[in-house]
Motif scaffolding. Structure first.
Motif: not given
Length: 181
Positions: A46-50, A52-59, A82-83, A128-133
């Motif tokens: 879960k920490e790792f997924m967060n 990853e999401l932090d990194e793509v949100e920053k992008m 991506v990440y 984030r909720k749907r883990r959609r990128l």
């Protein structure tokens, strides 16, 4: 996923502090999870997924581009990791030159040959909720449709024969795409 694989993915994010904090979970000589309860593994996942999401949100916020490779496809477009997240590039967001190369009636015929090809994309949506990128090659492309059109028109010579793709018909003639314009 084993602890060693987690560490490799954490290191790929260039976050030595986080990777080091979880070093106790892995043993270089053993590719198994050693004495770690499943709850710890899930917490790490879960920490790792967060992360990853932090990194793509920053992008997304910075508007930066990401260089990756096409990893797969579905009926609507291509998949680019991506990440560690599966990013989706809809067909409408493919770059002009890649869209022009797409042909076929099935997703397999249209996209299979793209697997493994390098691609530069920009993050255009993160949920984030749907883990959609959602990614866009068009947004990351520096060459606009207008600049391609100008370049192609300048290279055309009167009297020469060119191969193109008929894009639409009208009462007065046909629109033909020649070399992407």
């Amino acid at each position: 996923m084993t602890a060693n694989k987690f560490l490799k993915r954490l290191r790929a994010l260039r976050s030595p502090a986080v990777a080091k904090s979880h070093a106790h979970l892995a043993n270089d000589n053993d590719d198994s999870i050693l004495g770690v309860r499943m709850g710890q593994v899930f917490a790490l996942a879960k920490e790792f997924m967060n992360m990853e999401l932090d990194e793509v949100e920053k992008m997304l916020e910075e508007g930066g581009s990401y260089e990756g490779r096409v990893d797969g496809f579905n009926k609507g477009g291509i998949i680019v990791p991506v990440y560690g997240l599966r990013g989706f590039v809809p067909a409408s967001q493919l770059g002009i030159s890649r869209r022009m190369a797409v042909s076929g009636d099935t997703p397999d015929a249209r996209y299979a040959k793209m697997i493994g090809e390098p691609i530069t994309v920009r993050v255009i949506e993160v949920d984030r909720k749907r883990r959609r990128l959602i990614l866009s090659e068009r947004a990351a492309s520096s060459e606009t449709r207008q600049s391609i059109k100008e370049r192609v028109i300048e290279s055309l010579e009167e009297g020469k024969t060119y191969t193109g793709k008929v894009t639409s018909l009208a009462d007065f003639g046909a629109f033909v795409n020649v070399n992407g314009a």
